[in-house]
Design a protein around this motif. Structure first.
Motif, PDB file in Angstrom:
ATOM      1  N   LEU A 210      65.056 -40.629  18.737  1.00 33.76           N
ATOM      2  CA  LEU A 210      65.150 -39.204  19.023  1.00 33.76           C
ATOM      3  C   LEU A 210      63.901 -38.469  18.563  1.00 33.76           C
ATOM      4  O   LEU A 210      63.475 -37.503  19.198  1.00 33.76           O
ATOM      5  CB  LEU A 210      66.394 -38.621  18.348  1.00 33.76           C
ATOM      6  CG  LEU A 210      67.702 -38.971  19.039  1.00 33.76           C
ATOM      7  CD1 LEU A 210      68.892 -38.608  18.184  1.00 33.76           C
ATOM      8  CD2 LEU A 210      67.808 -38.261  20.391  1.00 33.76           C
ATOM      9  N   THR A 211      63.303 -38.944  17.500  1.00 31.79           N
ATOM     10  CA  THR A 211      62.084 -38.289  17.027  1.00 31.79           C
ATOM     11  C   THR A 211      60.954 -38.471  18.036  1.00 31.79           C
ATOM     12  O   THR A 211      60.184 -37.535  18.305  1.00 31.79           O
ATOM     13  CB  THR A 211      61.704 -38.837  15.647  1.00 31.79           C
ATOM     14  OG1 THR A 211      62.809 -38.677  14.763  1.00 31.79           O
ATOM     15  CG2 THR A 211      60.514 -38.111  15.070  1.00 31.79           C
TER      16      THR A 211
ATOM     17  N   LEU B  78      61.399 -38.853  21.233  1.00 30.45           N
ATOM     18  CA  LEU B  78      61.771 -37.968  22.343  1.00 30.45           C
ATOM     19  C   LEU B  78      61.350 -36.544  22.044  1.00 30.45           C
ATOM     20  O   LEU B  78      60.782 -35.850  22.884  1.00 30.45           O
ATOM     21  CB  LEU B  78      63.282 -37.953  22.546  1.00 30.45           C
ATOM     22  CG  LEU B  78      63.949 -39.189  23.078  1.00 30.45           C
ATOM     23  CD1 LEU B  78      65.308 -38.828  23.621  1.00 30.45           C
ATOM     24  CD2 LEU B  78      63.108 -39.818  24.147  1.00 30.45           C
ATOM     25  N   GLN B  79      61.642 -36.129  20.837  1.00 36.23           N
ATOM     26  CA  GLN B  79      61.332 -34.759  20.444  1.00 36.23           C
ATOM     27  C   GLN B  79      59.841 -34.482  20.615  1.00 36.23           C
ATOM     28  O   GLN B  79      59.453 -33.468  21.219  1.00 36.23           O
ATOM     29  CB  GLN B  79      61.738 -34.570  18.981  1.00 36.23           C
ATOM     30  CG  GLN B  79      61.504 -33.171  18.475  1.00 36.23           C
ATOM     31  CD  GLN B  79      61.743 -33.061  16.976  1.00 36.23           C
ATOM     32  OE1 GLN B  79      61.971 -34.066  16.303  1.00 36.23           O
ATOM     33  NE2 GLN B  79      61.710 -31.856  16.467  1.00 36.23           N
TER      34      GLN B  79
ATOM     35  N   ARG C 216      68.572 -44.588  15.864  1.00 34.39           N
ATOM     36  CA  ARG C 216      68.748 -43.415  16.714  1.00 34.39           C
ATOM     37  C   ARG C 216      67.789 -42.320  16.300  1.00 34.39           C
ATOM     38  O   ARG C 216      67.241 -41.619  17.144  1.00 34.39           O
ATOM     39  CB  ARG C 216      70.158 -42.897  16.587  1.00 34.39           C
ATOM     40  CG  ARG C 216      71.054 -43.884  17.206  1.00 34.39           C
ATOM     41  CD  ARG C 216      71.886 -43.461  18.296  1.00 34.39           C
ATOM     42  NE  ARG C 216      73.114 -44.182  18.019  1.00 34.39           N
ATOM     43  CZ  ARG C 216      74.200 -43.607  17.652  1.00 34.39           C
ATOM     44  NH1 ARG C 216      74.261 -42.308  17.610  1.00 34.39           N
ATOM     45  NH2 ARG C 216      75.239 -44.317  17.371  1.00 34.39           N
ATOM     46  N   ILE C 217      67.628 -42.147  15.011  1.00 30.83           N
ATOM     47  CA  ILE C 217      66.724 -41.093  14.550  1.00 30.83           C
ATOM     48  C   ILE C 217      65.302 -41.388  15.017  1.00 30.83           C
ATOM     49  O   ILE C 217      64.604 -40.499  15.510  1.00 30.83           O
ATOM     50  CB  ILE C 217      66.781 -40.959  13.010  1.00 30.83           C
ATOM     51  CG1 ILE C 217      68.134 -40.400  12.593  1.00 30.83           C
ATOM     52  CG2 ILE C 217      65.661 -40.056  12.510  1.00 30.83           C
ATOM     53  CD1 ILE C 217      68.359 -40.360  11.095  1.00 30.83           C
TER      54      ILE C 217
ATOM     55  N   HIS D 119      59.060 -44.129  24.444  1.00 34.82           N
ATOM     56  CA  HIS D 119      60.283 -43.387  24.191  1.00 34.82           C
ATOM     57  C   HIS D 119      61.287 -43.976  25.136  1.00 34.82           C
ATOM     58  O   HIS D 119      61.063 -44.041  26.324  1.00 34.82           O
ATOM     59  CB  HIS D 119      60.081 -41.900  24.471  1.00 34.82           C
ATOM     60  CG  HIS D 119      59.628 -41.647  25.866  1.00 34.82           C
ATOM     61  ND1 HIS D 119      60.498 -41.665  26.919  1.00 34.82           N
ATOM     62  CD2 HIS D 119      58.404 -41.450  26.373  1.00 34.82           C
ATOM     63  CE1 HIS D 119      59.813 -41.454  28.027  1.00 34.82           C
ATOM     64  NE2 HIS D 119      58.534 -41.333  27.724  1.00 34.82           N
ATOM     65  N   GLN D 120      62.361 -44.444  24.549  1.00 35.90           N
ATOM     66  CA  GLN D 120      63.450 -44.935  25.382  1.00 35.90           C
ATOM     67  C   GLN D 120      64.741 -44.590  24.695  1.00 35.90           C
ATOM     68  O   GLN D 120      65.035 -45.079  23.624  1.00 35.90           O
ATOM     69  CB  GLN D 120      63.340 -46.440  25.588  1.00 35.90           C
ATOM     70  CG  GLN D 120      63.056 -46.781  27.037  1.00 35.90           C
ATOM     71  CD  GLN D 120      61.887 -47.721  27.153  1.00 35.90           C
ATOM     72  OE1 GLN D 120      61.745 -48.626  26.360  1.00 35.90           O
ATOM     73  NE2 GLN D 120      61.036 -47.509  28.133  1.00 35.90           N
ATOM     74  N   ALA D 121      65.462 -43.751  25.362  1.00 31.74           N
ATOM     75  CA  ALA D 121      66.624 -43.174  24.712  1.00 31.74           C
ATOM     76  C   ALA D 121      67.859 -44.049  24.807  1.00 31.74           C
ATOM     77  O   ALA D 121      68.562 -44.240  23.829  1.00 31.74           O
ATOM     78  CB  ALA D 121      66.923 -41.822  25.324  1.00 31.74           C
TER      79      ALA D 121
END
Lengths: 145, 145
Positions: A99-100, A102-103, A95-96, A137-139
DNA sequence: CTTGAAGCTATAGTGACTAGAGACATTAGG
DNA sequence: CCTAATGTCTCTAGTCACTATAGCTTCAAG
């Protein structure tokens, strides 16, 4: 003996959540007072604190169910508990990572925005075209935390 | 004209998800064939790609709804889109912070485990007692990503 | 013309709660 | 002892973003 409200305060868990945990079998059915109200002892308080803490660490309820049944048999090997915790660690790391990414993409998108009209808004433009993204990026990952 | 299946393939979205988006008003009701099957044009494909991409960046559907209506009025100011993206960035950063604390705690827990029996398992012990934790860690944050 | 894939609607399930309604229990103050 | 406020009870439905199922119809290929 604690009423459900006191128990909730003691463990940092809301009252409906306690009833919910009972409903799904995570907490045993407690004694009742003459007036049919739930009464809890020290054991229930510890069990609930355990659940609360594991939830805080992001363990899903199913994993917590397993951990609880492990903690009920102290002479067993620790390996199973280790496996569950390690899985959780892997999930958290993944997850980190996501999310990184994504950020980074969101930051890029926002800093490039010229603050003009929608027509030349970088935010909208990037959303319209994945090709403009720097990275993968795929959340989509389910369960909160 | 694309059938729903082709559209799904083109945009990387599952068929039931497309129907769900229509149901909640995120996609307009498309034309139908003689046999009542949905038929989509290029516009719908772009709109769906936009949604998909925004979802990949972790935007909640409500935010996407707003972004879509913004992108429909290109002469408006970009500020609103910027606000939404910035909120999303803040949310992502918060999640990363929390997850990083979780990661540290899980690692500590696991490396301290002596791999013996449950009775002296560090994993179970730490879960039983939040006082043993090095840091604050509170995961509870809702919506996936 | 037949078969199998793809499409249709409608409903229910997921995880982990949260919120609300309407009724009963308990406790503190007067 | 009475009353008011708070706490608790059960039950149901809502949240988010889908996913799955059942039972049907339509379409494209052979």
């Amino acid at each position: 003996m604690l009423t459900i409200g006191k128990l909730g305060q003691a463990a940092g868990v809301k009252v409906p959540t306690i009833r919910y945990y009972e409903q799904i079998g995570l907490l045993p059915e407690p004694e009742r007072s003459a007036g049919n109200q739930r009464l809890y002892g020290a054991k229930a308080r510890e069990r609930l604190a355990f659940i609360r803490h594991a939830r805080d660490l992001g363990f899903p309820l199913d994993a917590i169910r397993d951990l609880l049944s492990l903690s009920d048999s102290p002479s067993q090997s620790c390996a199973a508990a280790d496996v569950i915790a390690t899985q959780q660690l892997v999930a958290v790391k993944e997850r980190i990572t996501r999310l990184t990414a994504l950020q980074a993409e969101l930051e890029r998108m926002i800093t490039q925005c010229a603050k003009g009209t929608i027509a030349d808004c970088r935010v909208i433009e990037v959303l319209s075209d994945h090709g403009l993204c720097a990275q993968d990026h795929q959340a989509r990952t389910g369960q909160g935390v």
